[in-house]
Design a protein around this motif. Structure first.
Motif, PDB file in Angstrom:
ATOM      1  N   TYR A 350       0.803  -1.224   0.000  1.00 44.54           N
ATOM      2  CA  TYR A 350       0.000   0.000   0.000  1.00 44.54           C
ATOM      3  C   TYR A 350       0.836   1.273   0.000  1.00 44.54           C
ATOM      4  N   THR A 351       2.066   1.208   0.485  1.00 44.42           N
ATOM      5  CA  THR A 351       2.889   2.431   0.496  1.00 44.42           C
ATOM      6  C   THR A 351       3.202   2.900  -0.921  1.00 44.42           C
ATOM      7  N   LYS A 352       3.238   1.962  -1.886  1.00 43.43           N
ATOM      8  CA  LYS A 352       3.502   2.350  -3.269  1.00 43.43           C
ATOM      9  C   LYS A 352       2.341   3.142  -3.862  1.00 43.43           C
ATOM     10  N   LEU A 353       1.181   3.062  -3.224  1.00 40.77           N
ATOM     11  CA  LEU A 353       0.023   3.823  -3.662  1.00 40.77           C
ATOM     12  C   LEU A 353      -0.057   5.167  -2.934  1.00 40.77           C
ATOM     13  N   GLY A 354       0.946   5.441  -2.115  1.00 40.96           N
ATOM     14  CA  GLY A 354       0.942   6.682  -1.349  1.00 40.96           C
ATOM     15  C   GLY A 354       0.040   6.616  -0.135  1.00 40.96           C
ATOM     16  N   ILE A 355      -0.287   5.389   0.302  1.00 41.93           N
ATOM     17  CA  ILE A 355      -1.151   5.197   1.466  1.00 41.93           C
ATOM     18  C   ILE A 355      -0.301   5.009   2.713  1.00 41.93           C
ATOM     19  N   SER A 356      -0.605   5.759   3.750  1.00 41.26           N
ATOM     20  CA  SER A 356       0.132   5.675   5.014  1.00 41.26           C
ATOM     21  C   SER A 356      -0.746   5.040   6.076  1.00 41.26           C
ATOM     22  N   SER A 357      -0.157   4.162   6.875  1.00 43.57           N
ATOM     23  CA  SER A 357      -0.915   3.501   7.945  1.00 43.57           C
ATOM     24  C   SER A 357      -1.315   4.473   9.044  1.00 43.57           C
ATOM     25  N   SER A 358      -0.743   5.663   9.019  1.00 47.87           N
ATOM     26  CA  SER A 358      -1.081   6.666  10.039  1.00 47.87           C
ATOM     27  C   SER A 358      -2.112   7.670   9.520  1.00 47.87           C
ATOM     28  N   GLY A 359      -2.682   7.393   8.335  1.00 48.77           N
ATOM     29  CA  GLY A 359      -3.641   8.318   7.747  1.00 48.77           C
ATOM     30  C   GLY A 359      -4.871   8.505   8.616  1.00 48.77           C
ATOM     31  N   ASN A 360      -5.424   9.693   8.566  1.00 45.95           N
ATOM     32  CA  ASN A 360      -6.584  10.002   9.402  1.00 45.95           C
ATOM     33  C   ASN A 360      -7.400  11.103   8.719  1.00 45.95           C
ATOM     34  N   LEU A 361      -8.718  10.968   8.756  1.00 52.24           N
ATOM     35  CA  LEU A 361      -9.573  12.024   8.217  1.00 52.24           C
ATOM     36  C   LEU A 361     -10.566  12.470   9.285  1.00 52.24           C
ATOM     37  N   HIS A 362     -11.108  13.655   9.100  1.00 56.48           N
ATOM     38  CA  HIS A 362     -12.126  14.168  10.029  1.00 56.48           C
ATOM     39  C   HIS A 362     -13.449  13.498   9.700  1.00 56.48           C
ATOM     40  N   MET A 363     -13.914  12.638  10.601  1.00 58.25           N
ATOM     41  CA  MET A 363     -15.143  11.905  10.341  1.00 58.25           C
ATOM     42  C   MET A 363     -16.348  12.710  10.825  1.00 58.25           C
ATOM     43  N   HIS A 364     -17.199  13.105   9.906  1.00 58.32           N
ATOM     44  CA  HIS A 364     -18.418  13.806  10.277  1.00 58.32           C
ATOM     45  C   HIS A 364     -19.362  12.838  11.004  1.00 58.32           C
ATOM     46  N   GLN A 365     -20.005  13.326  12.021  1.00 58.08           N
ATOM     47  CA  GLN A 365     -20.917  12.485  12.793  1.00 58.08           C
ATOM     48  C   GLN A 365     -21.961  11.831  11.888  1.00 58.08           C
ATOM     49  N   GLU A 366     -22.454  12.613  10.916  1.00 57.09           N
ATOM     50  CA  GLU A 366     -23.505  12.116  10.019  1.00 57.09           C
ATOM     51  C   GLU A 366     -23.004  11.033   9.059  1.00 57.09           C
ATOM     52  N   SER A 367     -21.683  10.874   8.945  1.00 56.59           N
ATOM     53  CA  SER A 367     -21.117   9.891   8.018  1.00 56.59           C
ATOM     54  C   SER A 367     -20.842   8.546   8.678  1.00 56.59           C
ATOM     55  N   ARG A 368     -20.963   8.484   9.981  1.00 51.93           N
ATOM     56  CA  ARG A 368     -20.528   7.272  10.696  1.00 51.93           C
ATOM     57  C   ARG A 368     -21.339   6.039  10.357  1.00 51.93           C
ATOM     58  N   GLU A 369     -22.661   6.197  10.196  1.00 51.79           N
ATOM     59  CA  GLU A 369     -23.486   5.038   9.846  1.00 51.79           C
ATOM     60  C   GLU A 369     -23.111   4.501   8.464  1.00 51.79           C
ATOM     61  N   TYR A 370     -22.823   5.410   7.544  1.00 54.80           N
ATOM     62  CA  TYR A 370     -22.413   4.989   6.208  1.00 54.80           C
ATOM     63  C   TYR A 370     -21.066   4.266   6.260  1.00 54.80           C
ATOM     64  N   MET A 371     -20.146   4.797   7.055  1.00 55.57           N
ATOM     65  CA  MET A 371     -18.824   4.175   7.149  1.00 55.57           C
ATOM     66  C   MET A 371     -18.908   2.823   7.848  1.00 55.57           C
ATOM     67  N   LEU A 372     -19.821   2.691   8.813  1.00 54.17           N
ATOM     68  CA  LEU A 372     -20.021   1.399   9.464  1.00 54.17           C
ATOM     69  C   LEU A 372     -20.458   0.360   8.433  1.00 54.17           C
ATOM     70  N   TYR A 373     -21.354   0.758   7.535  1.00 50.44           N
ATOM     71  CA  TYR A 373     -21.783  -0.152   6.468  1.00 50.44           C
ATOM     72  C   TYR A 373     -20.590  -0.541   5.603  1.00 50.44           C
ATOM     73  N   HIS A 374     -19.766   0.439   5.267  1.00 48.15           N
ATOM     74  CA  HIS A 374     -18.601   0.157   4.431  1.00 48.15           C
ATOM     75  C   HIS A 374     -17.666  -0.823   5.119  1.00 48.15           C
ATOM     76  N   ARG A 375     -17.428  -0.631   6.409  1.00 51.31           N
ATOM     77  CA  ARG A 375     -16.510  -1.542   7.135  1.00 51.31           C
ATOM     78  C   ARG A 375     -17.072  -2.956   7.195  1.00 51.31           C
TER      79      ARG A 375
END
Length: 380
Positions: A350-375
């Motif tokens: 994944y590092t070759k894709l520029g993905i870092s294991s320490s990545g973090n985004l600001h999760m909007h409260q309203e997005s959490r149910e959608y992200m739970l579905y994704h997980r």
């Protein structure tokens, strides 16, 4: 429209005059034509006038990121100019510009001298038919001479190691076809099957054979993984799911034309839905990259699983650079409720894709149910 005219254009699109100076087909002309096909399908091109605008550039970049190789530059101006060598692509020069005027491939020159591009009327009529458009899209794909090479690059781009990608290619090109031959089926390389439907038919037959089941078990499911990856590749590059979703919208008699237009644009990450995500995120949600030409608007909970309201809800969307968007869409990455990145064990490099294991985004409260579905449903 006669079958003869379709055959003429099908043959020309299969043998497009693409740049092969590097020993392989450069993707620029094919990607620009794919973009034009999309905009015709989305009714953004209605009257055979192809403008060199942001919508065309965005769709070009979308396809270019799928087919590019090292050294390729994301430059839509090259094919916009050089496609004029084809019999069907014509530059409409601005008023006062003489037809013998010399203009170049640069952005400034094209914008100065070219008002728009138009296609042969009979080709444009063909492209307004979904069936004919999809068939001609498949013809365009044949410019990439060896699907195996294309698939290997795609597999590496989504995080497979070179070793794994090469193993998949060998299994699909030689090993599994040899199993079928031993059972009396004269099957060539699986890469000869450019159609998703043909591939699915062969895949089903393969999986039912005892030799596949035995070798797949002893090979730690590598052959199953190779088949799944190639199916994903064909689905990804031919936009099958996208076409099915758009077709479903357009056939919905309960929707007005305006409602259909809004939904179609939301499905492909354009129009008001894209602007809503730009307003919400402003930049790539994970990396902070701000150039919007490289940002893709996509759903967290997949379109096909979302309700009518969820499909248009900005909180069911992320704005990501292309490599992260693809990894997220395919379930190779997801995010926790606090926004911490989760990386699938299947994403080997994944590092070759520029993905870092320490990545973090600001999760909007309203997005959490959608992200739970994704997980729970998408994350691998």
């Amino acid at each position: 429209m006669s079958c003869i005219m379709f055959d003429v254009y099908a043959d020309e699109l299969k043998k497009l005059n693409v740049d092969r100076s590097s020993g392989r087909a450069k993707p620029h002309k094919v990607c620009l034509l794919f973009a034009v096909f999309d905009l015709i399908e989305d009714k953004q091109i209605r009257d055979n006038r192809i403008l060199l605008n942001d919508e065309l550039k965005l769709r070009f970049t979308h396809y270019f990121n799928k087919f590019r190789a090292d050294g390729d530059r994301d430059n839509p101006y090259l094919p916009f100019f050089h496609l004029r060598s084809s019999s069907f692509w014509h530059h409409k020069l601005r008023s006062g510009v003489k037809y013998n005027h010399k203009y170049s491939v640069s952005e400034k020159s094209l914008n100065t001298y070219i008002e728009y591009v138009y296609l042969n009327e009979d080709l444009f009529a063909l492209l307004k038919s979904e069936k004919q458009r999809n068939a001609l899209r498949q013809c365009l794909s044949e410019n990439f001479a060896e699907l195996g090479d294309q698939f290997r690059r795609w597999a590496v781009e989504i995080g497979k190691s070179e070793k794994t990608a090469k193993n998949y290619v060998s299994a699909l090109k030689t090993t599994m076809p040899n199993w079928m031959k031993s059972l009396g089926h004269d099957t060539g390389s699986i890469f000869e099957l450019g159609s998703l439907a043909e591939f699915k038919s062969l895949e089903q037959k393969l999986r039912e054979t005892s030799i596949f089941q035995e070798r797949d078990f002893t090979g730690k499911r590598m052959y199953s993984a190779a088949l799944k990856a190639y199916g994903d590749f064909l689905s990804d590059t031919t936009q099958v799911q996208l076409q099915e979703d758009i077709d479903y919208i357009l056939k919905d008699e309960t929707k007005t034309v305006t409602e259909k237009s809004v939904l179609v644009k939301a499905r492909i990450g354009q129009g008001k839905y894209r602007q809503d995500l730009v307003d919400l995120w402003g930049k790539c949600a994970l990396t902070g990259f701000e150039n919007r030409d490289f940002l893709i608007a996509s759903h967290i909970k997949p379109w096909r699983d979302s309700s009518e309201a969820e499909k248009l809800d900005k909180y069911n969307g992320l704005l990501l650079v292309a490599n992260l968007d693809r990894a997220f869409d395919k379930g190779y990455i997801s995010f926790s409720d606090s926004g911490e990145i989760l990386i699938s064990e299947e994403l080997e490099e994944y590092t070759k894709l520029g993905i870092s294991s320490s990545g973090n985004l600001h999760m909007h409260q309203e997005s959490r149910e959608y992200m739970l579905y994704h997980r729970e449903m998408i994350f691998r």
